[in-house]
Design an enzyme around this catalytic site. Structure first.
Site, PDB file in Angstrom:
ATOM      1  N   THR A   1       0.976  -1.100   0.016  1.00 41.14           N
ATOM      2  CA  THR A   1      -0.020  -0.073   0.035  1.00 41.14           C
ATOM      3  C   THR A   1       0.927   1.182  -0.081  1.00 41.14           C
ATOM      4  O   THR A   1       1.068   1.778   0.965  1.00 41.14           O
ATOM      5  CB  THR A   1      -0.920  -0.067   1.386  1.00 41.14           C
ATOM      6  OG1 THR A   1      -0.107  -0.018   2.439  1.00 41.14           O
ATOM      7  CG2 THR A   1      -1.877  -1.208   1.067  1.00 41.14           C
TER       8      THR A   1
ATOM      9  N   THR B   1      -0.831  -3.244   5.592  1.00 44.33           N
ATOM     10  CA  THR B   1      -1.391  -1.771   6.422  1.00 44.33           C
ATOM     11  C   THR B   1      -2.056  -1.000   5.444  1.00 44.33           C
ATOM     12  O   THR B   1      -1.632  -0.449   4.441  1.00 44.33           O
ATOM     13  CB  THR B   1       0.275  -1.125   6.553  1.00 44.33           C
ATOM     14  OG1 THR B   1       1.025  -2.055   7.167  1.00 44.33           O
ATOM     15  CG2 THR B   1       0.143   0.070   7.476  1.00 44.33           C
TER      16      THR B   1
ATOM     17  N   LEU C   1       6.168  -7.107  10.754  1.00 43.40           N
ATOM     18  CA  LEU C   1       7.449  -7.536  10.593  1.00 43.40           C
ATOM     19  C   LEU C   1       8.443  -6.492  10.248  1.00 43.40           C
ATOM     20  O   LEU C   1       8.192  -5.713   9.504  1.00 43.40           O
ATOM     21  CB  LEU C   1       7.611  -8.450   9.554  1.00 43.40           C
ATOM     22  CG  LEU C   1       7.185  -8.371   8.165  1.00 43.40           C
ATOM     23  CD1 LEU C   1       8.230  -7.997   7.402  1.00 43.40           C
ATOM     24  CD2 LEU C   1       6.800  -9.679   7.340  1.00 43.40           C
TER      25      LEU C   1
ATOM     26  N   LYS D   1      -1.919  -1.194  13.650  1.00 43.54           N
ATOM     27  CA  LYS D   1      -0.724  -1.277  12.933  1.00 43.54           C
ATOM     28  C   LYS D   1      -0.243   0.213  12.756  1.00 43.54           C
ATOM     29  O   LYS D   1       1.164   0.553  12.898  1.00 43.54           O
ATOM     30  CB  LYS D   1      -0.959  -1.861  11.623  1.00 43.54           C
ATOM     31  CG  LYS D   1       0.153  -1.695  10.567  1.00 43.54           C
ATOM     32  CD  LYS D   1       1.274  -2.481  11.308  1.00 43.54           C
ATOM     33  CE  LYS D   1       2.582  -2.305  10.518  1.00 43.54           C
ATOM     34  NZ  LYS D   1       2.716  -2.833   9.293  1.00 43.54           N
TER      35      LYS D   1
ATOM     36  N   CYS E   1       7.934   1.670   5.090  1.00 42.40           N
ATOM     37  CA  CYS E   1       6.860   1.731   5.994  1.00 42.40           C
ATOM     38  C   CYS E   1       6.659   3.070   6.664  1.00 42.40           C
ATOM     39  O   CYS E   1       5.642   3.425   6.796  1.00 42.40           O
ATOM     40  CB  CYS E   1       7.093   0.456   6.970  1.00 42.40           C
ATOM     41  SG  CYS E   1       7.029  -0.944   6.148  1.00 42.40           S
TER      42      CYS E   1
ATOM     43  N   LYS F   1      18.413   0.533   5.900  1.00 45.07           N
ATOM     44  CA  LYS F   1      18.967  -0.015   7.211  1.00 45.07           C
ATOM     45  C   LYS F   1      19.951  -1.248   6.778  1.00 45.07           C
ATOM     46  O   LYS F   1      19.547  -1.817   5.862  1.00 45.07           O
ATOM     47  CB  LYS F   1      17.837  -0.247   8.325  1.00 45.07           C
ATOM     48  CG  LYS F   1      16.870  -1.373   7.734  1.00 45.07           C
ATOM     49  CD  LYS F   1      16.064  -1.730   8.854  1.00 45.07           C
ATOM     50  CE  LYS F   1      15.358  -3.160   8.855  1.00 45.07           C
ATOM     51  NZ  LYS F   1      14.324  -3.344   9.822  1.00 45.07           N
TER      52      LYS F   1
HETATM   53  C1  UGA Z   1       8.933  -1.029  10.290  1.00 45.85           C
HETATM   54  C2  UGA Z   1       8.369  -1.353  11.912  1.00 45.85           C
HETATM   55  O1  UGA Z   1       9.547  -1.381  12.595  1.00 45.85           O
HETATM   56  C3  UGA Z   1       7.753  -2.927  11.962  1.00 45.85           C
HETATM   57  O2  UGA Z   1       7.370  -3.269  13.143  1.00 45.85           O
HETATM   58  C4  UGA Z   1       6.736  -2.591  11.080  1.00 45.85           C
HETATM   59  O3  UGA Z   1       5.983  -4.214  10.770  1.00 45.85           O
HETATM   60  C5  UGA Z   1       7.232  -2.444   9.534  1.00 45.85           C
HETATM   61  O4  UGA Z   1       7.790  -1.118   9.377  1.00 45.85           O
HETATM   62  C6  UGA Z   1       6.013  -2.567   8.704  1.00 45.85           C
HETATM   63  O5  UGA Z   1       5.188  -1.352   8.759  1.00 45.85           O
HETATM   64  O6  UGA Z   1       5.955  -3.417   7.856  1.00 45.85           O
HETATM   65  P1  UGA Z   1      11.062  -1.607   9.064  1.00 45.85           P
HETATM   66  O7  UGA Z   1      10.524  -0.584   7.970  1.00 45.85           O
HETATM   67  O8  UGA Z   1      11.530  -2.969   8.396  1.00 45.85           O
HETATM   68  O9  UGA Z   1      10.096  -1.990  10.160  1.00 45.85           O
HETATM   69  O10 UGA Z   1      12.345  -0.917   9.707  1.00 45.85           O
HETATM   70  P2  UGA Z   1      12.740  -0.527  11.155  1.00 45.85           P
HETATM   71  O11 UGA Z   1      13.243  -1.316  11.628  1.00 45.85           O
HETATM   72  O12 UGA Z   1      11.624  -0.108  11.944  1.00 45.85           O
HETATM   73  O13 UGA Z   1      13.473   0.676  10.684  1.00 45.85           O
HETATM   74  C7  UGA Z   1      12.956   2.140  10.291  1.00 45.85           C
HETATM   75  C8  UGA Z   1      13.927   3.129   9.834  1.00 45.85           C
HETATM   76  O14 UGA Z   1      14.314   3.753  11.142  1.00 45.85           O
HETATM   77  C9  UGA Z   1      15.298   2.659   9.321  1.00 45.85           C
HETATM   78  O15 UGA Z   1      15.741   3.573   8.474  1.00 45.85           O
HETATM   79  C10 UGA Z   1      16.151   2.488  10.634  1.00 45.85           C
HETATM   80  O16 UGA Z   1      17.663   2.984  10.278  1.00 45.85           O
HETATM   81  C11 UGA Z   1      15.636   4.054  11.317  1.00 45.85           C
HETATM   82  N1  UGA Z   1      15.726   3.780  12.791  1.00 45.85           N
HETATM   83  C12 UGA Z   1      15.544   2.555  13.583  1.00 45.85           C
HETATM   84  C13 UGA Z   1      16.582   4.915  13.614  1.00 45.85           C
HETATM   85  O17 UGA Z   1      16.893   5.921  12.743  1.00 45.85           O
HETATM   86  N2  UGA Z   1      16.949   4.802  14.815  1.00 45.85           N
HETATM   87  C14 UGA Z   1      16.333   3.905  15.611  1.00 45.85           C
HETATM   88  O18 UGA Z   1      16.668   3.966  16.628  1.00 45.85           O
HETATM   89  C15 UGA Z   1      15.555   2.760  15.040  1.00 45.85           C
END
Ligand code: UGA
Length: 438
Positions: free
Chosen positions: A85, A121, A150, A209, A265, A328
């Site tokens: 989405t 989502t 996830l 979510k 996301c 990431k």
């Molecule tokens: C995120 C959520 O964490 C999941 O729980 C959710 O299911 C998913 O979106 C989704 O909607 O499907 P994701 O996008 O894989 O997961 O990545 P994250 O681990 O959340 O990281 C997101 C961004 O935040 C990355 O660019 C990461 O570098 C950044 N980040 C994360 C920070 O800058 N600082 C932090 O302390 C943590």
């Protein structure tokens, strides 16, 4: 259980293989023939730790199959909508085209004892509109919402050992009972392992979510806003994060200051949530998310400005090494990647930018032909006037400042993720700058 996943992207493919691995018969459906052929041959279309093995093992059991033929869905009982989405091109709203297409392609093959499950989502209210779509087509199968949580890089773990399972059930008691029976069967392994189960109505499950992702985004922007204040005062944001994170009401996770959040996301989910709030007449309730988005974007531009200053005010004839392109580490996903945004901005301003990423190099090469791509950090940094660490891959965290210094033009490191040891890099002769740390 006999399950189809409709959509075999990140979510659907991992879900299909994971559910097959715990004993279900799973058919992955997608309109993309090449993707289906690859998955059926055990070739993952994206980089996700452990997914190659999981996919191959699941295929070997014979319980996992893939097809573009939606009529096969007639022989399955639960149909899980796993399509994307994305943000609409011309607005902040979520684009539901794929969700509608998924439901429409299932409709001719659904029977009343089937259950349709939404996992994508979506804006609150989508489940209600999908029920209407099914009923208008004469389909009586119940629909339930079952959001996924996830994280890329931990997708299998989060699917097989989730923190919680959420059911959004229909109002009609008989439909709710049938949907619950199917969901309980699908998640029997997790429920037996005492995974918390949270049950609500459609709107609640849809909002769980986006609320979770909005909270995570807010936490990151909060610490990045504090980093801005640290930069004005000489305080150290990583020490502040450590200290406040020790309060277990706050917790240490998602308090890593840096260049902000990206990916497929968090950025689009907070925007879609704000847009939906506007449609519902509660714009002000989520006005703070606009600031969360602004703080996030500001960090990226801050790095562009820091780089310009490091280069003496001009990008012309300057070579910049960018370490990282994925949004990431442990992912090759470059959607809304802060690293790639910064690299592109610098290139657009006239710098000679060389990017390297352990998993996303081929994606960068295909999608951003204006950016040069190097095999590794040493190749990227050779002759560079400044080096930017923008995705915290282990291989970058473990870089040897002495060895890297031998190849660079000017030993200037901008650590956008606060992962290097300032003392070690400065001792090795580098000018070292990071985000919100002295
Ligand atoms: C995120 C959520 O964490 C999941 O729980 C959710 O299911 C998913 O979106 C989704 O909607 O499907 P994701 O996008 O894989 O997961 O990545 P994250 O681990 O959340 O990281 C997101 C961004 O935040 C990355 O660019 C990461 O570098 C950044 N980040 C994360 C920070 O800058 N600082 C932090 O302390 C943590």
């Amino acid at each position: 259980m006999r399950i189809t996943t409709v959509g075999c992207g990140y979510l659907g493919a991992v879900y299909a293989a994971s559910m097959a691995s715990i004993g279900h018969e799973v058919l992955g459906l997608d309109v993309d023939q090449k993707k289906i052929d690859n998955l059926a041959a055990g070739i993952p279309p994206f980089h996700e730790p452990g997914f190659d093995e999981l996919l191959r093992e699941a295929l070997d059991t014979g319980r996992l199959t893939f097809s573009t033929d939606y009529s096969l869905a007639a022989d399955y009982e639960a149909h899980v909508i796993c399509v994307g989405t994305p943000q609409q091109v011309d607005s902040a709203r979520a684009d539901l085209t794929y969700v509608h297409a998924a439901v429409d392609s299932l409709i001719p093959h659904l029977q009343d004892h089937h259950v349709v499950l939404g996992r994508s989502t979506v804006p609150v209210g989508t489940a209600d509109s999908l029920v209407q779509r099914l009923r208008d087509a004469g389909v009586q199968a119940p629909l339930a919402w079952n959001p996924e949580f996830l994280r890329e890089g931990f997708a299998i773990e989060d699917t097989l050992r989730p923190d919680r399972i959420v059911y959004g059930l229909p109002e009609d008691p008989a439909e709710a009972a049938r949907a619950r029976e199917v969901l309980d069967g699908m998640y029997a392994t997790m429920l037996e392992a005492d995974t918390p189960l949270v049950v609500g109505n459609y709107a609640t499950a849809e909002l769980v979510k986006v609320s979770a992702n909005s909270f995570l985004a807010t936490k990151i922007s909060f610490i990045n806003a504090v980093a801005e204040v640290c930069e004005a005062t000489g305080a150290d944001v990583s020490v502040i994060a450590e200290a406040i994170g020790l309060d277990d009401r706050i917790g240490p996770k998602f308090l890593r200051a840096g260049i902000g959040f990206g990916g497929g996301c968090l950025p689009k989910d907070i925007r879609a949530f704000m847009a939906r709030a506007g449609e519902l007449g509660v714009t002000e309730a989520l006005a703070f998310l606009r600031e969360v988005d602004h703080v996030n974007n500001r960090r990226r531009d801050h790095v562009v400005n820091m780089t310009r200053k490091a280069l003496g005010g001009s990008f012309t004839d300057k070579r910049i090494a960018v370490l990282g392109a994925a949004f990431k580490p442990n992912s090759d996903d470059t959607r809304q990647s802060p690293a790639l945004y910064i690299a592109s901005k610098l290139s657009g301003r006239g710098a000679d930018v060389v990017v390297t990423d352990p998993a996303a190099n081929s994606r960068v090469h295909a999608e951003r032909p204006n950016l040069a791509v190097a095999e590794d950090a040493y190749a990227a940094a050779t002759g560079a006037d400044v080096v930017l660490l923008l995705t915290e891959w282990d291989e970058f965290k473990q870089l040897d400042p002495v060895k890297l210094r031998e190849v660079v033009g000017t030993p200037h490191m901008i650590d956008g993720r606060n992962v290097l040891d300032p003392a070690q890099w400065r001792e090795a002769g580098w000018t070292y700058q990071s985000m919100g740390r002295p």
